[in-house]
Design an enzyme around this catalytic site. Structure first.
Site, PDB file in Angstrom:
ATOM      1  N   HIS A   1     -37.471 -45.294 -12.921  1.00 45.97           N
ATOM      2  CA  HIS A   1     -37.893 -44.084 -12.791  1.00 45.97           C
ATOM      3  C   HIS A   1     -37.407 -43.037 -14.017  1.00 45.97           C
ATOM      4  CE1 HIS A   1     -38.561 -45.474  -8.619  1.00 45.97           C
ATOM      5  NE2 HIS A   1     -37.548 -46.098  -8.783  1.00 45.97           N
TER       6      HIS A   1
ATOM      7  N   SER B   1     -43.934 -32.787 -41.313  1.00 45.61           N
ATOM      8  CA  SER B   1     -44.944 -31.827 -40.866  1.00 45.61           C
ATOM      9  C   SER B   1     -45.480 -30.914 -42.004  1.00 45.61           C
ATOM     10  CB  SER B   1     -44.214 -30.863 -39.815  1.00 45.61           C
ATOM     11  OG  SER B   1     -44.935 -29.745 -39.628  1.00 45.61           O
TER      12      SER B   1
ATOM     13  N   LYS C   1     -39.410 -31.446 -39.548  1.00 47.70           N
ATOM     14  CA  LYS C   1     -39.716 -32.493 -38.911  1.00 47.70           C
ATOM     15  C   LYS C   1     -39.808 -33.980 -39.419  1.00 47.70           C
ATOM     16  CE  LYS C   1     -41.553 -32.136 -35.284  1.00 47.70           C
ATOM     17  NZ  LYS C   1     -42.811 -31.587 -34.942  1.00 47.70           N
TER      18      LYS C   1
ATOM     19  N   GLU D   1     -46.992 -43.473 -31.964  1.00 46.73           N
ATOM     20  CA  GLU D   1     -48.189 -42.490 -31.168  1.00 46.73           C
ATOM     21  C   GLU D   1     -49.416 -43.161 -31.333  1.00 46.73           C
ATOM     22  OE1 GLU D   1     -47.152 -37.972 -31.551  1.00 46.73           O
ATOM     23  OE2 GLU D   1     -46.670 -39.097 -33.411  1.00 46.73           O
TER      24      GLU D   1
END
Ligand code: ARG
Length: 476
Positions: free
Chosen positions: A161, A282, A288, A295
């Site tokens: 969970h 970025s 970043k 992804e």
């Protein structure tokens, strides 16, 4: 109007008029099925050899056609092939060009239809693609196994969970993904057996009145088996659906790895550091470092599932036998194979260079609450029924969380537990205790690793791959 306009069409005898632009635009498959030109030419070679073997083509004609096929293959591979407007797919294009080069090319299609031809091409292409994808899956699985070996005794919280549950060895966690990939590999090998069946000789749908021999062509093409029902041979695309499922599930597994790496690379988790070569920056925020590969591995799964559902929807309700709808099999298949290949390569690169922050993992796993189950099992080992032990420990956890003291102090002060039990709460202890087969302790993982490697070796070099007649055609 009969005549030159329709002459280029394979069916020009029957038609007086030429096809409309709208029809050509809709049905043109050359831009994508030209990808199977090697398979198409291999199929034609096998077919003309068989025609000669059974006495339908003179050996001199066969050699003339084979030489023309070599030339056409050369033209297609070097980009010098000139497509005619009447070439509606790779099959018509090759036959048209062969016939220009060799008059006997007009005999090449004897006893053959594009229906058994295209099924043959797709099967050959898929067989090569499965071999390529399997190699890449095996490579990723090996990298995961290598990283698991390197991980040694490092441990981290295991989650259910998304809540910290029980600490587990990092190797154990990595190998969990490895086993999923191993099953993918076995599934691909299983699908390959059903792909590896020759439909050539089924004709348009019903076989032939000419003395063709489908076994000879199947042998030439290295197929392990030959069709038994010509109607089924030209209309069956189960193998494409099955491969799309296998690739979709593989994509789901890669997506789950991707999601975890996204999570682990956050500042909040900080369990991994991505290598510069496998992460992006970025355009605006200088600090970043983004996990794009992870992804995309997550994102691509959607497209793979889409290809599977798209094809199943196309197939559902199709009457026997060949219907032009079946032309819709190739784009999803090609794209699924490309997608999976790119994803596997990038993910393998990312995982082979990723840095594991084992200090951060250990710190996250150090919470004494993660050892609560060990306390309960300690009581069980001393005779207490598990349900009672669960409640004893649960109450101590509740009191500790309520501010009555550290769990260690409460455990030490409890007459049923005491200092021996409290020692289980020290960081790094509980993870060593679940040594049962397949369990999360480093000691159990050693055993798991050897079984994993054994099964991987078997899946890679097993009987499916080493049987004769399983030549690799190399999907491109
Ligand atoms: N381009 C077609 C396909 O991909 C080839 C078979 C065409 N057969 C036919 N009878 N029109 O399915």
């Amino acid at each position: 109007m009969a005549g030159d306009q329709t002459r280029g069409q394979l069916w020009h005898g029957r038609f007086a008029g030429s096809p409309s632009e709208a029809l050509q635009a809709l049905s043109d498959s050359f831009p994508f099925d030209c990808r199977m030109y090697r398979e198409d030419i291999a199929g034609s070679r096998a077919h003309v050899r068989m025609l000669t073997d059974v006495g339908l083509l003179h050996p001199a004609e066969r050699d003339e056609v084979l030489a023309a096929l070599d030339t056409v293959e050369q033209e297609l591979s070097t980009g010098t092939f000139v497509r005619a407007s009447s070439d509606e797919d790779i099959h018509t294009a090759v036959e048209r060009r062969v016939t220009e080069l060799a008059p006997a090319g007009a005999k090449m299609h004897t006893g053959r239809s594009r229906n058994d031809q295209v099924a043959t091409d797709v099967r050959l292409w898929t067989r090569g693609a499965l071999d390529d994808v399997s190699d890449l899956v095996a490579r990723l699985a090996r990298t995961i196994a290598d990283r698991a070996v390197e991980a040694g005794d490092a441990h981290l919280p295991g989650y259910t969970h998304m809540q910290q549950a029980q600490p587990v060895a990092l190797a154990h966690h990595l190998l969990a993904h490895g086993w999923a990939l191993l099953r993918d590999l076995e599934r691909l090998a299983d699908a390959r057996r059903r792909v590896d069946v020759s439909p050539l000789g089924a004709g348009a749908l019903a076989g032939s009145s000419l003395p063709l021999d489908p076994v000879i062509t199947a042998d030439h093409l290295g197929f392990a088996a030959v069709f038994d029902n010509s109607l089924d041979a030209v209309s069956d695309r189960d193998f494409v659906a099955e491969v799309l499922f296998d690739l979709a599930l593989l994509g789901v597994h890669l997506s789950r790895i991707g999601e975890e790496m996204v999570l682990w690379s956050t500042q909040e988790f900080g369990f991994v550091e991505l290598d510069d070569a496998f992460s992006t920056g970025s355009s605006m925020m200088p600090q970043k470092k983004n996990p794009d590969i992870a992804e995309l591995a997550r994102g691509k799964a959607g497209r793979l599932i889409g290809h599977l559902t798209g094809l199943l929807t196309t197939l559902k309700g199709l009457p026997l036998t060949y219907n032009k709808d079946l032309q819709e099999d190739k784009e999803p298949l090609f794209d699924a194979v490309d997608t999976v290949r790119f994803t596997l390569v990038a993910l393998e690169g990312m995982l082979s260079t990723i840095g594991f922050r084992t200090d951060r993992m250990a710190a996250a796993a150090a919470s004494p609450y993660a050892a609560a189950t060990d306390l309960a099992e300690w009581l069980v080992a001393r005779g207490m029924p598990f349900r009672d032990a669960h409640s004893v420990v649960g109450e101590l956890v509740r009191r500790s969380l309520g501010g009555e003291g550290s769990l260690a102090d409460l455990v030490t002060g409890d007459t049923r537990l005491g200092s021996e039990a409290a020692a289980l709460l020290k960081p790094g202890i509980s993870v060593t205790r679940r040594t049962t087969r397949g369990g999360g302790a480093p000691a159990a993982v050693v055993d798991q690793l050897s079984r994993f490697k054994q099964r991987l070796d078997h899946a890679v070099g097993g009987p499916d791959q080493s049987e004769p007649g399983h030549g690799r055609t190399g999907a491109r």
